[in-house]
Design a protein around this motif. Structure first.
Motif, PDB file in Angstrom:
ATOM      1  N   LEU A 240      24.069 -16.396  79.707  1.00 29.54           N
ATOM      2  CA  LEU A 240      22.771 -16.131  79.074  1.00 29.54           C
ATOM      3  C   LEU A 240      22.626 -16.903  77.759  1.00 29.54           C
ATOM      4  CD1 LEU A 240      22.412 -12.301  79.789  1.00 29.54           C
ATOM      5  CD2 LEU A 240      21.053 -14.166  80.788  1.00 29.54           C
ATOM      6  N   ILE A 241      23.727 -17.054  77.024  1.00 29.04           N
ATOM      7  CA  ILE A 241      23.672 -17.828  75.773  1.00 29.04           C
ATOM      8  C   ILE A 241      23.289 -19.278  76.084  1.00 29.04           C
ATOM      9  CG2 ILE A 241      25.119 -18.836  73.941  1.00 29.04           C
ATOM     10  CD1 ILE A 241      26.604 -16.110  73.816  1.00 29.04           C
ATOM     11  N   LEU A 243      21.583 -20.332  78.647  1.00 32.98           N
ATOM     12  CA  LEU A 243      20.171 -20.339  79.051  1.00 32.98           C
ATOM     13  C   LEU A 243      19.257 -20.263  77.834  1.00 32.98           C
ATOM     14  CD1 LEU A 243      19.673 -18.058  82.199  1.00 32.98           C
ATOM     15  CD2 LEU A 243      19.079 -20.475  81.942  1.00 32.98           C
ATOM     16  N   ARG A 244      19.589 -19.339  76.923  1.00 28.06           N
ATOM     17  CA  ARG A 244      18.745 -19.167  75.723  1.00 28.06           C
ATOM     18  C   ARG A 244      18.712 -20.442  74.885  1.00 28.06           C
ATOM     19  NH1 ARG A 244      21.262 -15.803  71.282  1.00 28.06           N
ATOM     20  NH2 ARG A 244      21.884 -17.920  70.748  1.00 28.06           N
ATOM     21  N   SER A 246      19.204 -23.458  75.887  1.00 27.76           N
ATOM     22  CA  SER A 246      18.462 -24.507  76.606  1.00 27.76           C
ATOM     23  C   SER A 246      16.962 -24.291  76.459  1.00 27.76           C
ATOM     24  CB  SER A 246      18.856 -24.493  78.079  1.00 27.76           C
ATOM     25  OG  SER A 246      20.245 -24.646  78.202  1.00 27.76           O
ATOM     26  N   LEU A 247      16.552 -23.031  76.477  1.00 25.10           N
ATOM     27  CA  LEU A 247      15.141 -22.725  76.255  1.00 25.10           C
ATOM     28  C   LEU A 247      14.724 -23.156  74.866  1.00 25.10           C
ATOM     29  CD1 LEU A 247      14.555 -19.168  77.747  1.00 25.10           C
ATOM     30  CD2 LEU A 247      13.214 -21.235  78.200  1.00 25.10           C
ATOM     31  N   GLU A 248      15.572 -22.834  73.883  1.00 28.05           N
ATOM     32  CA  GLU A 248      15.215 -23.126  72.494  1.00 28.05           C
ATOM     33  C   GLU A 248      15.121 -24.628  72.229  1.00 28.05           C
ATOM     34  OE1 GLU A 248      16.947 -19.003  70.480  1.00 28.05           O
ATOM     35  OE2 GLU A 248      18.207 -20.802  70.546  1.00 28.05           O
ATOM     36  N   GLY A 250      14.458 -26.823  74.592  1.00 28.90           N
ATOM     37  CA  GLY A 250      13.566 -27.454  75.568  1.00 28.90           C
ATOM     38  C   GLY A 250      14.287 -28.254  76.632  1.00 28.90           C
ATOM     39  N   ASP A 251      15.518 -27.868  76.938  1.00 32.56           N
ATOM     40  CA  ASP A 251      16.317 -28.612  77.915  1.00 32.56           C
ATOM     41  C   ASP A 251      15.980 -28.132  79.331  1.00 32.56           C
ATOM     42  OD1 ASP A 251      18.206 -29.836  79.484  1.00 32.56           O
ATOM     43  OD2 ASP A 251      19.885 -29.400  78.138  1.00 32.56           O
ATOM     44  N   ARG A 252      14.906 -28.703  79.865  1.00 32.66           N
ATOM     45  CA  ARG A 252      14.442 -28.272  81.186  1.00 32.66           C
ATOM     46  C   ARG A 252      15.433 -28.632  82.289  1.00 32.66           C
ATOM     47  NH1 ARG A 252       8.768 -27.104  80.683  1.00 32.66           N
ATOM     48  NH2 ARG A 252       8.562 -27.236  82.933  1.00 32.66           N
ATOM     49  N   VAL A 255      18.178 -25.935  82.578  1.00 33.66           N
ATOM     50  CA  VAL A 255      17.680 -24.675  83.154  1.00 33.66           C
ATOM     51  C   VAL A 255      17.410 -24.848  84.643  1.00 33.66           C
ATOM     52  CG1 VAL A 255      15.833 -22.960  83.079  1.00 33.66           C
ATOM     53  CG2 VAL A 255      16.777 -23.886  80.942  1.00 33.66           C
ATOM     54  N   ARG A 256      16.825 -25.975  85.012  1.00 39.05           N
ATOM     55  CA  ARG A 256      16.536 -26.206  86.435  1.00 39.05           C
ATOM     56  C   ARG A 256      17.835 -26.244  87.248  1.00 39.05           C
ATOM     57  NH1 ARG A 256      11.951 -27.848  89.326  1.00 39.05           N
ATOM     58  NH2 ARG A 256      10.634 -28.081  87.484  1.00 39.05           N
ATOM     59  N   PHE A 258      20.686 -24.805  86.426  1.00 36.30           N
ATOM     60  CA  PHE A 258      21.255 -23.460  86.417  1.00 36.30           C
ATOM     61  C   PHE A 258      20.573 -22.591  87.470  1.00 36.30           C
ATOM     62  CE2 PHE A 258      22.022 -19.170  85.057  1.00 36.30           C
ATOM     63  CZ  PHE A 258      23.300 -19.205  84.513  1.00 36.30           C
ATOM     64  N   LEU A 259      19.246 -22.671  87.532  1.00 32.42           N
ATOM     65  CA  LEU A 259      18.506 -21.872  88.512  1.00 32.42           C
ATOM     66  C   LEU A 259      18.859 -22.305  89.936  1.00 32.42           C
ATOM     67  CD1 LEU A 259      14.999 -21.753  86.767  1.00 32.42           C
ATOM     68  CD2 LEU A 259      16.662 -19.886  86.915  1.00 32.42           C
ATOM     69  N   ALA A 261      21.737 -23.538  90.910  1.00 28.73           N
ATOM     70  CA  ALA A 261      23.075 -22.999  91.204  1.00 28.73           C
ATOM     71  C   ALA A 261      22.975 -21.522  91.578  1.00 28.73           C
ATOM     72  CB  ALA A 261      23.994 -23.192  89.990  1.00 28.73           C
TER      73      ALA A 261
ATOM     74  N   ALA B 184      19.732 -14.860  87.469  1.00 26.96           N
ATOM     75  CA  ALA B 184      20.399 -16.152  87.618  1.00 26.96           C
ATOM     76  C   ALA B 184      21.822 -16.094  87.069  1.00 26.96           C
ATOM     77  CB  ALA B 184      19.586 -17.241  86.913  1.00 26.96           C
ATOM     78  N   VAL B 188      25.329 -16.672  89.244  1.00 28.97           N
ATOM     79  CA  VAL B 188      26.303 -17.716  88.914  1.00 28.97           C
ATOM     80  C   VAL B 188      27.674 -17.094  88.644  1.00 28.97           C
ATOM     81  CG1 VAL B 188      26.895 -19.416  87.151  1.00 28.97           C
ATOM     82  CG2 VAL B 188      24.610 -19.402  88.158  1.00 28.97           C
ATOM     83  N   MET B 219      10.457 -21.989  86.261  1.00 28.19           N
ATOM     84  CA  MET B 219      10.397 -22.850  85.078  1.00 28.19           C
ATOM     85  C   MET B 219       9.179 -22.511  84.223  1.00 28.19           C
ATOM     86  SD  MET B 219      13.089 -24.796  85.016  1.00 28.19           S
ATOM     87  CE  MET B 219      12.724 -26.244  84.006  1.00 28.19           C
ATOM     88  N   PHE B 223       9.596 -21.470  80.412  1.00 27.96           N
ATOM     89  CA  PHE B 223       9.183 -22.443  79.391  1.00 27.96           C
ATOM     90  C   PHE B 223       7.737 -22.260  78.945  1.00 27.96           C
ATOM     91  CE2 PHE B 223      13.031 -24.526  80.826  1.00 27.96           C
ATOM     92  CZ  PHE B 223      13.560 -24.980  79.625  1.00 27.96           C
ATOM     93  N   ALA B 230      13.184 -16.561  74.961  1.00 31.04           N
ATOM     94  CA  ALA B 230      14.475 -16.695  74.278  1.00 31.04           C
ATOM     95  C   ALA B 230      14.784 -15.430  73.479  1.00 31.04           C
ATOM     96  CB  ALA B 230      14.468 -17.923  73.365  1.00 31.04           C
ATOM     97  N   ILE B 233      15.910 -12.744  75.932  1.00 28.49           N
ATOM     98  CA  ILE B 233      17.287 -12.997  76.377  1.00 28.49           C
ATOM     99  C   ILE B 233      18.261 -12.664  75.254  1.00 28.49           C
ATOM    100  CG2 ILE B 233      18.892 -14.809  77.142  1.00 28.49           C
ATOM    101  CD1 ILE B 233      16.470 -16.124  78.573  1.00 28.49           C
ATOM    102  N   ILE B 237      21.392 -10.149  75.494  1.00 28.84           N
ATOM    103  CA  ILE B 237      22.752 -10.556  75.102  1.00 28.84           C
ATOM    104  C   ILE B 237      23.326  -9.543  74.113  1.00 28.84           C
ATOM    105  CG2 ILE B 237      24.040 -12.285  73.756  1.00 28.84           C
ATOM    106  CD1 ILE B 237      22.120 -14.417  75.015  1.00 28.84           C
TER     107      ILE B 237
END
Lengths: 270, 270
Positions: A240-241, A243-244, A246-248, A250-252, A255-256, A258-259, A261, B184, B188, B219, B223, B230, B233, B237
């Motif tokens: 979750l860390i 994911l959070r 990546s959201l912060e 903007g690393d799409r 996240v894509r 991870f989802l 997987a 998710a 994982v 997504m 996003f 965030a 999440i 956490i």
């Protein structure tokens, strides 16, 4: 076969209902009301645990903390009966078996089925149909004992998977304790969605369903294997860390991936 | 009423099926196959978004990223039609409404229903029955527009809840994005339970179901409102960290209280 069942809650009651057509089933519970309810449903009841033997097999479906004491009491006079428990944790059963009387026949069992309802009133002959039923061989499991356990599993409509107690308990921390912890965390955080929490859709409802696990069972699932449960929760926190973060940032792509997987793991569920 | 529907996925298709008995429904989708599938199911189809007006109301059930463009295009020629969208996030709709042409009538909507299946083939006239359907008044919502939106909600069998766009989006981060993230993460981490992940019971299955959310929707849910997602999440956490620490130090009282709080939230779900 002559089959005894110790414990007439959801699991023991469902085993009794599922097995009574093909086998001679006798059951016991420490609670008189549970005994009366099962008797009213046509299940043959005895008034002491000891009276479940002699039998071909005795299924021990008590709360987790009562399993080893019940196995000890039964092993002293089992006379060849296969003792198969149904608890969600298996190391304690394997540890007990290693010091049980020579001649005792003990197999660990764990049906991967359940509801958040408890007690004989929730029992259902179809509870195990199509589910996995894990069998854990112990130092007191001979081939014949495993075969009898396997027959019982198939007769309740479930499918046998065999694994060690260590593999079992580590896996269950991830498949049972982890989901229980996240369900509780989601529910508590969901309360911050007031006044809209009552409007929650099916996703939130499914995701928090395990928060209705009866309190005593939930405590046993978490504290009965607390080191593995804590490790599983730590892994979930770590995921979750990531994911959070990546959201912060903007690393799409992260996240894509991870989802994707996560979706692939869902694909492995039968 | 004469009702237009823009977007024939799960939500738009289900709205069309639920409303066509009582109303004159006309629908449009950018995808020709979706139009053909709906037409084969007896839904009246037009070949351009603009042709949905004139109407009493147009329901905009496109992917989230296409909602404001569709509203812009419709508002230019709506001639009094109430524009009601059905996206899972509402701030962007409210922001657009504030700058929409005077005379446009725009209400934000969000039906709290869905499945992880997508597309018209998954549409179901009963999808909304008994569910909440949130309505968000905007700077372009008059009383008559809210009344028409409310009638549509009731005609699909849902119950109206009214809230602001801010309250809505913050709440949804906790009721939708948070559960999606934990599903998710659980999936994982569950993969570490090999070889037993395939044996997982109904608890793990329910807890990870949202991991099957179609990738594009997932997504958008994360996003489209990444700051609130965030934050949600982060709250989850924090709750899991407290649970893990309590397990590690054997603090049964804390865990029991936490589980009781979680159960009480479940009790608020209708």
């Amino acid at each position: 076969m002559k089959i005894g069942i110790a414990g007439l809650g959801l699991i023991g009651g469902s085993l009794a209902l599922a097995l009574r057509e093909r086998h001679e089933v006798t059951a016991y519970d420490t609670d008189e009301r549970a005994r009366a309810a099962a008797k009213a449903d046509g299940i043959r009841i005895v008034s002491r645990l000891d009276e479940l033997v002699p039998a071909d097999a005795v299924l021990v479906a008590t709360p987790i903390s009562a399993i080893v004491p019940a196995l000890e009491q039964l092993a002293a006079r089992a006379d060849g009966a296969v003792l198969l428990d149904t608890g969600s944790l298996k190391r304690a059963v394997a540890d007990y078996a290693a010091r049980a009387p020579v001649g005792a026949r003990i197999v660990g069992g764990h049906p991967m089925a359940g509801t958040t309802s408890a007690g004989f009133s929730a029992a259902d002959a179809e509870l195990f149909r199509g589910r996995a039923f894990l069998l854990v061989p112990t130092a007191r499991s001979d081939d014949g004992a495993m075969a009898i356990a396997g027959t019982i599993v198939r007769d309740v409509g479930a499918a046998v998977t065999v694994c060690s107690a260590d593999v079992h308990d580590r896996a269950m921390a991830r498949l049972v304790a982890g989901p229980l912890a996240t369900a509780a965390a989601l529910a508590v955080v969901g309360a911050q969605a007031e006044p809209l929490v009552g409007a929650a859709g099916p996703g939130f409802r499914d995701s928090t369903r395990l928060a209705e696990t009866p309190a005593d069972l939930a405590m046993e699932l978490l504290f009965g294997n607390s080191a593995d449960a804590a490790a599983a929760i730590a892994s979930i926190i770590e995921a979750l860390i990531q994911l959070r973060r990546s959201l912060e940032r903007g690393d799409r792509d992260y996240v894509r991936s991870f989802l994707a997987a996560a979706r692939s793991v869902r694909g492995e569920l039968a």
